[in-house]
Design a protein around this motif. Structure first.
Motif, mmCIF file in Angstrom:
data_model
loop_
_atom_site.group_PDB
_atom_site.id
_atom_site.type_symbol
_atom_site.label_atom_id
_atom_site.label_comp_id
_atom_site.label_asym_id
_atom_site.label_seq_id
_atom_site.Cartn_x
_atom_site.Cartn_y
_atom_site.Cartn_z
ATOM 1 N N MET A 169 0.828 -1.198 0.000
ATOM 2 C CA MET A 169 0.000 0.000 0.000
ATOM 3 C C MET A 169 0.871 1.260 0.000
ATOM 4 S SD MET A 169 -3.116 0.968 0.126
ATOM 5 C CE MET A 169 -4.025 2.421 0.433
ATOM 6 N N LEU A 170 1.879 1.279 0.876
ATOM 7 C CA LEU A 170 2.751 2.455 0.907
ATOM 8 C C LEU A 170 3.573 2.605 -0.362
ATOM 9 C CD1 LEU A 170 3.979 2.405 4.604
ATOM 10 C CD2 LEU A 170 2.330 3.938 3.558
ATOM 11 N N ALA A 171 3.934 1.474 -0.982
ATOM 12 C CA ALA A 171 4.680 1.542 -2.242
ATOM 13 C C ALA A 171 3.815 2.162 -3.342
ATOM 14 C CB ALA A 171 5.141 0.150 -2.644
ATOM 15 N N LEU A 172 2.533 1.847 -3.339
ATOM 16 C CA LEU A 172 1.621 2.420 -4.326
ATOM 17 C C LEU A 172 1.461 3.932 -4.108
ATOM 18 C CD1 LEU A 172 -0.371 1.953 -6.663
ATOM 19 C CD2 LEU A 172 -2.124 1.539 -4.934
ATOM 20 N N VAL A 173 1.348 4.343 -2.859
ATOM 21 C CA VAL A 173 1.237 5.776 -2.554
ATOM 22 C C VAL A 173 2.510 6.499 -2.958
ATOM 23 C CG1 VAL A 173 1.001 7.439 -0.684
ATOM 24 C CG2 VAL A 173 -0.454 5.424 -0.728
ATOM 25 N N ARG A 174 3.658 5.914 -2.658
ATOM 26 C CA ARG A 174 4.943 6.528 -3.024
ATOM 27 C C ARG A 174 5.057 6.657 -4.539
ATOM 28 N NH1 ARG A 174 8.920 3.184 -0.544
ATOM 29 N NH2 ARG A 174 8.249 4.168 1.366
ATOM 30 N N LYS A 175 4.630 5.642 -5.269
ATOM 31 C CA LYS A 175 4.680 5.680 -6.737
ATOM 32 C C LYS A 175 3.776 6.779 -7.284
ATOM 33 C CE LYS A 175 3.742 2.814 -10.754
ATOM 34 N NZ LYS A 175 3.178 1.546 -11.214
ATOM 35 N N GLN A 176 2.581 6.909 -6.719
ATOM 36 C CA GLN A 176 1.666 7.952 -7.165
ATOM 37 C C GLN A 176 2.212 9.349 -6.851
ATOM 38 O OE1 GLN A 176 -1.237 7.837 -8.888
ATOM 39 N NE2 GLN A 176 -0.861 5.664 -9.198
ATOM 40 N N LEU A 177 2.854 9.499 -5.684
ATOM 41 C CA LEU A 177 3.404 10.804 -5.334
ATOM 42 C C LEU A 177 4.569 11.192 -6.226
ATOM 43 C CD1 LEU A 177 3.266 10.770 -1.440
ATOM 44 C CD2 LEU A 177 1.798 11.996 -3.018
ATOM 45 N N LYS A 178 5.345 10.217 -6.663
ATOM 46 C CA LYS A 178 6.449 10.524 -7.582
ATOM 47 C C LYS A 178 5.931 10.942 -8.951
ATOM 48 C CE LYS A 178 10.102 7.777 -5.520
ATOM 49 N NZ LYS A 178 11.024 6.641 -5.680
ATOM 50 N N SER A 179 4.851 10.302 -9.405
ATOM 51 C CA SER A 179 4.334 10.640 -10.728
ATOM 52 C C SER A 179 3.391 11.848 -10.700
ATOM 53 C CB SER A 179 3.623 9.433 -11.344
ATOM 54 O OG SER A 179 2.524 9.058 -10.554
ATOM 55 N N HIS A 180 2.776 12.136 -9.546
ATOM 56 C CA HIS A 180 1.876 13.284 -9.407
ATOM 57 C C HIS A 180 2.262 14.089 -8.165
ATOM 58 C CE1 HIS A 180 -0.742 11.589 -12.466
ATOM 59 N NE2 HIS A 180 -0.734 10.446 -11.794
ATOM 60 N N PRO A 181 3.255 14.968 -8.264
ATOM 61 C CA PRO A 181 3.706 15.707 -7.074
ATOM 62 C C PRO A 181 2.672 16.701 -6.534
ATOM 63 C CG PRO A 181 4.900 16.444 -9.017
ATOM 64 C CD PRO A 181 4.062 15.275 -9.430
ATOM 65 N N ALA A 182 1.633 17.011 -7.304
ATOM 66 C CA ALA A 182 0.594 17.924 -6.810
ATOM 67 C C ALA A 182 -0.256 17.281 -5.722
ATOM 68 C CB ALA A 182 -0.290 18.381 -7.962
ATOM 69 N N LEU A 183 -0.155 15.971 -5.538
ATOM 70 C CA LEU A 183 -0.912 15.283 -4.493
ATOM 71 C C LEU A 183 -0.284 15.437 -3.108
ATOM 72 C CD1 LEU A 183 -1.810 11.925 -6.265
ATOM 73 C CD2 LEU A 183 -3.297 13.871 -5.824
ATOM 74 N N ILE A 184 0.967 15.859 -3.048
ATOM 75 C CA ILE A 184 1.658 15.973 -1.758
ATOM 76 C C ILE A 184 0.951 16.958 -0.825
ATOM 77 C CG2 ILE A 184 3.830 16.641 -0.644
ATOM 78 C CD1 ILE A 184 5.260 15.465 -3.105
ATOM 79 N N PRO A 185 0.607 18.192 -1.247
ATOM 80 C CA PRO A 185 -0.110 19.087 -0.326
ATOM 81 C C PRO A 185 -1.487 18.547 0.068
ATOM 82 C CG PRO A 185 0.733 20.335 -2.185
ATOM 83 C CD PRO A 185 0.956 18.898 -2.482
ATOM 84 N N LEU A 186 -2.153 17.878 -0.853
ATOM 85 C CA LEU A 186 -3.459 17.308 -0.552
ATOM 86 C C LEU A 186 -3.348 16.266 0.561
ATOM 87 C CD1 LEU A 186 -6.468 17.027 -1.355
ATOM 88 C CD2 LEU A 186 -5.730 15.181 -2.870
ATOM 89 N N LEU A 187 -2.408 15.363 0.454
ATOM 90 C CA LEU A 187 -2.218 14.347 1.483
ATOM 91 C C LEU A 187 -1.752 14.964 2.800
ATOM 92 C CD1 LEU A 187 -0.650 11.406 -0.524
ATOM 93 C CD2 LEU A 187 -2.959 11.609 0.353
ATOM 94 N N GLY B 71 -4.025 14.567 6.110
ATOM 95 C CA GLY B 71 -3.410 13.970 7.297
ATOM 96 C C GLY B 71 -3.450 14.910 8.489
ATOM 97 N N GLY B 72 -3.202 16.194 8.254
ATOM 98 C CA GLY B 72 -3.276 17.176 9.349
ATOM 99 C C GLY B 72 -4.681 17.327 9.899
ATOM 100 N N GLY B 73 -5.673 17.345 9.013
ATOM 101 C CA GLY B 73 -7.063 17.435 9.464
ATOM 102 C C GLY B 73 -7.487 16.209 10.247
ATOM 103 N N THR B 74 -7.040 15.048 9.801
ATOM 104 C CA THR B 74 -7.354 13.813 10.519
ATOM 105 C C THR B 74 -6.714 13.816 11.896
ATOM 106 O OG1 THR B 74 -7.470 12.633 8.416
ATOM 107 C CG2 THR B 74 -7.197 11.302 10.408
ATOM 108 N N ALA B 75 -5.465 14.240 11.978
ATOM 109 C CA ALA B 75 -4.768 14.284 13.271
ATOM 110 C C ALA B 75 -5.440 15.275 14.219
ATOM 111 C CB ALA B 75 -3.310 14.658 13.056
ATOM 112 N N MET B 76 -5.815 16.457 13.720
ATOM 113 C CA MET B 76 -6.464 17.448 14.583
ATOM 114 C C MET B 76 -7.829 16.966 15.057
ATOM 115 S SD MET B 76 -5.391 21.222 13.175
ATOM 116 C CE MET B 76 -6.190 21.056 11.625
ATOM 117 N N SER B 77 -8.567 16.276 14.207
ATOM 118 C CA SER B 77 -9.873 15.775 14.646
ATOM 119 C C SER B 77 -9.714 14.681 15.690
ATOM 120 C CB SER B 77 -10.683 15.282 13.460
ATOM 121 O OG SER B 77 -10.082 14.142 12.885
ATOM 122 N N MET B 78 -8.712 13.843 15.565
ATOM 123 C CA MET B 78 -8.480 12.802 16.572
ATOM 124 C C MET B 78 -8.032 13.419 17.898
ATOM 125 S SD MET B 78 -9.464 10.251 15.142
ATOM 126 C CE MET B 78 -8.993 8.610 15.369
#
Length: 82
Positions: free
Chosen positions: A1-19, A23-30
């Motif tokens: 799963m993490l390898a797939l995410v890493r592959k997607q982030l390398k090919s689509h760097p615009a997803l980095i701020p989205l993730l 992740g920050g919103g999820t952490a703050m809600s928890m």
């Protein structure tokens, strides 16, 4: 799963701020849910030793996260002692 995410982030760097923000919103809600469960006087974790924790709070105890125009130090108790 993490390898797939890493592959997607390398090919689509615009997803980095989205993730990052998801992740920050999820952490703050928890963190907020943990604060509600641990600090709120309506939640009783120990029913044997302290069945009604809200009766032991003084009127000056501030348990709300944000209070607009409220000075808790000037509040007085209106009800009877239990």
């Amino acid at each position: 799963m993490l390898a797939l995410v890493r592959k997607q982030l390398k090919s689509h760097p615009a997803l980095i701020p989205l993730l990052f923000f998801i992740g920050g919103g999820t952490a703050m809600s928890m963190i907020y849910l943990a604060r509600l469960g641990l600090r709120n006087p309506e939640v009783s974790w120990d029913r044997k030793n302290n069945p009604e924790p809200w009766n032991k709070l003084s009127p000056q105890y501030q348990y709300k996260l944000f209070a607009v125009n409220m000075d808790y130090s000037k509040l007085e108790k209106n009800g009877p002692d239990f």
